[in-house]
Design a protein around this motif. Structure first.
Motif, short mmCIF file in Angstrom:
data_model
loop_
_atom_site.label_atom_id
_atom_site.label_comp_id
_atom_site.label_asym_id
_atom_site.label_seq_id
_atom_site.Cartn_x
_atom_site.Cartn_y
_atom_site.Cartn_z
N LEU A 138 51.87 40.93 48.84
CA LEU A 138 52.38 40.04 49.87
C LEU A 138 51.37 38.93 50.19
O LEU A 138 51.77 37.81 50.48
CB LEU A 138 52.72 40.82 51.14
CG LEU A 138 53.74 41.96 50.98
CD1 LEU A 138 53.92 42.68 52.31
CD2 LEU A 138 55.05 41.43 50.45
N ALA A 139 50.09 39.26 50.17
CA ALA A 139 49.05 38.28 50.50
C ALA A 139 48.65 37.49 49.25
O ALA A 139 48.76 37.99 48.12
CB ALA A 139 47.82 39.00 51.06
N SER A 140 48.19 36.30 49.47
CA SER A 140 47.78 35.44 48.35
C SER A 140 46.67 36.07 47.52
O SER A 140 46.68 36.00 46.30
CB SER A 140 47.31 34.07 48.87
OG SER A 140 48.37 33.41 49.50
N TRP A 141 45.68 36.71 48.21
CA TRP A 141 44.59 37.32 47.45
C TRP A 141 45.13 38.43 46.55
O TRP A 141 44.67 38.60 45.42
CB TRP A 141 43.48 37.86 48.36
CG TRP A 141 43.84 39.11 49.12
CD1 TRP A 141 44.25 39.19 50.42
CD2 TRP A 141 43.83 40.45 48.63
NE1 TRP A 141 44.51 40.50 50.76
CE2 TRP A 141 44.25 41.30 49.67
CE3 TRP A 141 43.49 41.03 47.40
CZ2 TRP A 141 44.35 42.68 49.54
CZ3 TRP A 141 43.61 42.41 47.27
CH2 TRP A 141 44.02 43.22 48.33
N ALA A 142 46.11 39.20 47.03
CA ALA A 142 46.66 40.30 46.24
C ALA A 142 47.41 39.77 45.02
O ALA A 142 47.29 40.32 43.92
CB ALA A 142 47.59 41.16 47.10
N LYS A 143 48.14 38.69 45.18
CA LYS A 143 48.84 38.08 44.05
C LYS A 143 47.84 37.57 43.02
O LYS A 143 48.02 37.76 41.82
CB LYS A 143 49.74 36.94 44.54
CG LYS A 143 50.90 37.43 45.38
CD LYS A 143 51.69 36.28 45.97
CE LYS A 143 52.78 36.82 46.88
NZ LYS A 143 53.57 35.77 47.50
#
Length: 169
Positions: A138-143
């Protein structure tokens, strides 16, 4: 060892120093996994001792791939929802990674929290499917991290298997 000595027994306190050390150690592991992948690819391109034997190549490639899975699973474990200590105390309303138990409350056990095995499974499936399977970033860092892990895994699997087939033929 540094983390255990900082909080003997269970790492359950929300110390910013311990969290920073944990994240730094995991970043070193991820950096090592990236470096190992780069070295393996360089050996494949320029020829290395382990790239002339299919057995040695598959062993080296498998080791690099497994270390990548472990390093990224630890990174997800440390970064998601404020880390393991924060998750033990409360789950944020908007986590960085959405597990099926969070998306479908009817399948969630009471007081469910993601544990390391959940992040290990995420790292494994992301490295084999080269994409999210049941855990959604869901978060940009995770993507971004999941994309990096997929790219590394694709390079390892694609190049090692291609070279191993070439060596065997």
């Amino acid at each position: 060892m540094a983390l255990i000595s900082g909080d003997p027994g269970r790492i359950s306190r929300r110390s910013s120093v311990l969290r920073s050390v944990a994240i730094a150690l995991v970043v070193v592991l991820v950096g090592s996994a990236i470096w190992s992948t780069v070295r393996l690819i360089d050996d494949l391109i320029h020829g290395g001792s382990e790239t002339s034997s299919a057995n040695a190549l598959l062993l080296a490639g498998g080791s690099v791939w497994a270390s990548t899975v472990l390093a990224f699973s630890l990174l997800y474990f440390e970064l998601d929802s404020g880390g393991p200590a924060a998750r033990a105390h409360h789950m944020p309303p908007t986590p960085a990674l959405a597990f099926p138990q969070q998306l479908s409350p009817e399948v969630k056990a009471p007081h469910w929290r993601p544990r390391y095995i959940d992040y290990l499974y995420l790292g494994f499936t992301n490295s084999t499917a080269l994409s999210p399977t049941d855990v959604m970033p869901l978060a940009s860092w995770a993507k971004s991290v999941m994309a990096l892990q997929s790219i590394l895994s694709l390079m390892i699997l694609g190049l090692v298997v291609a070279r191993a087939v070439n060596v065997l033929a």
